[in-house]
Write an enzyme that holds these catalytic residues in place. Sequence first.
Site, PDB file in Angstrom:
ATOM      1  N   SER A 227     -13.866 -49.133  19.164  1.00  0.00           N
ATOM      2  CA  SER A 227     -13.850 -48.391  17.904  1.00  0.00           C
ATOM      3  C   SER A 227     -14.313 -46.944  18.126  1.00  0.00           C
ATOM      4  O   SER A 227     -14.973 -46.628  19.118  1.00  0.00           O
ATOM      5  CB  SER A 227     -14.718 -49.106  16.878  1.00  0.00           C
ATOM      6  OG  SER A 227     -15.979 -49.373  17.426  1.00  0.00           O
ATOM      7  N   CYS A 282      -4.403 -52.045  17.998  1.00  0.00           N
ATOM      8  CA  CYS A 282      -4.540 -50.597  17.795  1.00  0.00           C
ATOM      9  C   CYS A 282      -3.183 -49.947  17.640  1.00  0.00           C
ATOM     10  O   CYS A 282      -3.087 -48.807  17.207  1.00  0.00           O
ATOM     11  CB  CYS A 282      -5.300 -49.962  18.945  1.00  0.00           C
ATOM     12  SG  CYS A 282      -4.348 -49.951  20.452  1.00  0.00           S
ATOM     13  N   GLU A 384      -9.763 -47.315   9.320  1.00  0.00           N
ATOM     14  CA  GLU A 384      -9.024 -48.418   9.952  1.00  0.00           C
ATOM     15  C   GLU A 384      -9.496 -49.738   9.345  1.00  0.00           C
ATOM     16  O   GLU A 384     -10.700 -49.973   9.239  1.00  0.00           O
ATOM     17  CB  GLU A 384      -9.334 -48.395  11.455  1.00  0.00           C
ATOM     18  CG  GLU A 384      -8.664 -49.486  12.249  1.00  0.00           C
ATOM     19  CD  GLU A 384      -9.052 -49.429  13.736  1.00  0.00           C
ATOM     20  OE1 GLU A 384     -10.240 -49.229  14.045  1.00  0.00           O
ATOM     21  OE2 GLU A 384      -8.144 -49.590  14.575  1.00  0.00           O
TER      22      GLU A 384
HETATM   23  P1  NAD Z   1     -16.048 -52.310  19.502  1.00  0.00           P
HETATM   24  O1  NAD Z   1     -16.148 -50.829  19.499  1.00  0.00           O
HETATM   25  O2  NAD Z   1     -16.879 -53.087  18.562  1.00  0.00           O
HETATM   26  O3  NAD Z   1     -16.376 -52.885  20.968  1.00  0.00           O
HETATM   27  C1  NAD Z   1     -15.796 -52.332  22.121  1.00  0.00           C
HETATM   28  C2  NAD Z   1     -16.764 -52.517  23.296  1.00  0.00           C
HETATM   29  O4  NAD Z   1     -17.956 -51.768  23.035  1.00  0.00           O
HETATM   30  C3  NAD Z   1     -17.198 -53.957  23.517  1.00  0.00           C
HETATM   31  O5  NAD Z   1     -17.232 -54.229  24.893  1.00  0.00           O
HETATM   32  C4  NAD Z   1     -18.582 -53.999  22.903  1.00  0.00           C
HETATM   33  O6  NAD Z   1     -19.430 -54.960  23.514  1.00  0.00           O
HETATM   34  C5  NAD Z   1     -19.106 -52.617  23.150  1.00  0.00           C
HETATM   35  N1  NAD Z   1     -20.083 -52.179  22.141  1.00  0.00           N
HETATM   36  C6  NAD Z   1     -20.259 -52.695  20.895  1.00  0.00           C
HETATM   37  N2  NAD Z   1     -21.231 -52.021  20.250  1.00  0.00           N
HETATM   38  C7  NAD Z   1     -21.683 -51.071  21.102  1.00  0.00           C
HETATM   39  C8  NAD Z   1     -22.679 -50.042  20.993  1.00  0.00           C
HETATM   40  N3  NAD Z   1     -23.391 -49.871  19.870  1.00  0.00           N
HETATM   41  N4  NAD Z   1     -22.883 -49.240  22.053  1.00  0.00           N
HETATM   42  C9  NAD Z   1     -22.146 -49.390  23.167  1.00  0.00           C
HETATM   43  N5  NAD Z   1     -21.185 -50.341  23.321  1.00  0.00           N
HETATM   44  C10 NAD Z   1     -20.951 -51.172  22.302  1.00  0.00           C
HETATM   45  O7  NAD Z   1     -14.492 -52.639  19.297  1.00  0.00           O
HETATM   46  P2  NAD Z   1     -13.815 -54.048  19.021  1.00  0.00           P
HETATM   47  O8  NAD Z   1     -14.121 -54.477  17.632  1.00  0.00           O
HETATM   48  O9  NAD Z   1     -14.098 -54.990  20.133  1.00  0.00           O
HETATM   49  O10 NAD Z   1     -12.270 -53.642  19.133  1.00  0.00           O
HETATM   50  C11 NAD Z   1     -11.523 -53.147  18.054  1.00  0.00           C
HETATM   51  C12 NAD Z   1     -11.452 -51.635  18.081  1.00  0.00           C
HETATM   52  O11 NAD Z   1     -10.867 -51.199  19.307  1.00  0.00           O
HETATM   53  C13 NAD Z   1     -10.540 -51.090  16.989  1.00  0.00           C
HETATM   54  O12 NAD Z   1     -11.111 -49.908  16.464  1.00  0.00           O
HETATM   55  C14 NAD Z   1      -9.252 -50.777  17.721  1.00  0.00           C
HETATM   56  O13 NAD Z   1      -8.442 -49.790  17.114  1.00  0.00           O
HETATM   57  C15 NAD Z   1      -9.787 -50.298  19.025  1.00  0.00           C
HETATM   58  N6  NAD Z   1      -8.789 -50.375  20.074  1.00  0.00           N
HETATM   59  C16 NAD Z   1      -8.250 -49.207  20.524  1.00  0.00           C
HETATM   60  C17 NAD Z   1      -7.270 -49.232  21.493  1.00  0.00           C
HETATM   61  C18 NAD Z   1      -6.682 -47.948  22.013  1.00  0.00           C
HETATM   62  O14 NAD Z   1      -6.144 -47.957  23.109  1.00  0.00           O
HETATM   63  N7  NAD Z   1      -6.764 -46.844  21.290  1.00  0.00           N
HETATM   64  C19 NAD Z   1      -6.846 -50.448  22.027  1.00  0.00           C
HETATM   65  C20 NAD Z   1      -7.414 -51.625  21.539  1.00  0.00           C
HETATM   66  C21 NAD Z   1      -8.381 -51.575  20.561  1.00  0.00           C
END
Ligand code: NAD
Length: 499
Positions: A227, A282, A384
């Site tokens: 995210s 995404c 989103e």
């Molecule tokens: P997220 O941001 O919650 O988690 C992503 C990663 O970050 C995980 O490994 C998680 O453990 C880690 N994380 C969580 N909180 C954290 C913090 N406070 N500090 C550091 N790391 C932390 O995302 P999600 O819910 O797993 O995935 C969905 C999101 O990913 C959506 O916003 C989607 O659009 C995005 N996404 C983007 C793409 C792209 O290529 N642009 C592709 C896939 C998903």
Amino acid sequence: MTRTISHFINGQAVSGTSGNFAPVFEPNSGQIQAQVPLADTDEVANAVAAAEAAFPAWSAMNPQRRARVMFRFKALLEENIDELAQLLSSEHGKVVADSRGDIQRGLEVIEFACGIPHLQKGEYTLGAGPGIDVYSMRQPLGVCVGITPFNFPAMIPMWMFGVAIACGNTFVLKPSEKDPSVPFRLAELFLEAGAPAGVLNVIHGDKQAVDALLSHPVVKGVSFVGSSDIAQYVSITGAQNGKRVQAMAGAKNHGIIMPDADMDQVVQDFLGAAFGSAGERCMALPVAVPVGEDTANEFISRIVPKIKALRIGVSTDPNVDYGPVVSAAHKAKVESYIDMCEKEGGKVLVDGRGFSLPGHEDGFFVGPSLFDHVKPGMQSYDEEIFGPVLQIVRADSLDEAAALASNHQYGNGVALFTRSGLAAREFVAKVQVGMVGINVPIPVPVSYHTFGGWKRSAFADTNQHGPEGVRFWTKIKTVTQRWPDGAVSDQSFIIPTME
Ligand code: NAD
């Protein structure tokens, strides 16, 4: 007793020692099916140390041998794709056929990485000056890190480690704690493919593990997908600590429907792209922008009955269109956005709230929703949702429609549906979005091109996979050489030029 997942360090399954765990749910039933350890700083340091120890030999191995590991890994993925897809669906909730697609897209990056001897070749200029030759080479960075989201637990790890490891780096993967089993299996299969222990390590965890990786002095490169706020944090923190960083982030992709579009195809495309994988992609298409009132009315009259006929069910049922979302918290978040959109003035045409699957009442299912008369400035449009919700924003012209996509905070993907090559050409040139589809609803580039968005959809530098991926995971060294020919040139205090 609850199954406990392990880290994968130095070629072995390693139990977590921090004492902290997170639950892994089975989204169809809503039950906890396993627990995943959340690594502390010491455990992260062990994984980095394993990767550091493996780096000298792996980076010195000739690229053809590294490619052979990739070829064997690709074959193992093909042999094991059914088992991997079942496992993926059981933790994520996407239907099994879609999980196969998740694995297949990752496998295609491994196919790309099989060409690393050619991809990593340098450049050479004979006679750049008198007796002088210049050449450049791309060398691996060292220990590299991937931090991945829940929604593509196979493809996105392979975007990263596939290219990074082929380039000669060693790797620590920190996958999403929500569906950690497939990343673990990928590391086991990579070892089986002949990769030396320590080349690919998997460490599970949350913010604490991420922070430990971002501040570890041995880590040289960090790739993040998730995210936007966290992507921005990772890119700033990583850069402050001297790491090379790329951070792909959130999205809100627009699909623009021109009056001349093939409406039968458009409706099919939106059904799959807005509601497939319960909208947890995404590159989903959660915003439809019909141009002109007639186009809007025709689109709505055709798509509403088809949305109402969508089959929602357990992820292992081959006859359903989409399964549950990933967690109870995410279900609640998606439903709160549906409430919000209605309060903000969106007209509910199909309401997915309160959906319940008989026999799976505790599963994380969300019915499909469709809204009309959504407008910029509504929070539910600006942000989103990442769920099975399609919002219609009406526009009077292609310029107005394109401006919606260009002015949105996110710029991951956009699609234009039209029969006009001229309109498409102008749109492609002007739109402020990183990946564009023309009559293609989910324009995810193939593995030998490159993936990445603009604006708040990507932070820091360079895209995933393709030639951009090779550039991200390597540093360039340029050599200017002259061999003694017996003549001694004058000492010069002037910077050498080519004059
Ligand atoms: P997220 O941001 O919650 O988690 C992503 C990663 O970050 C995980 O490994 C998680 O453990 C880690 N994380 C969580 N909180 C954290 C913090 N406070 N500090 C550091 N790391 C932390 O995302 P999600 O819910 O797993 O995935 C969905 C999101 O990913 C959506 O916003 C989607 O659009 C995005 N996404 C983007 C793409 C792209 O290529 N642009 C592709 C896939 C998903």
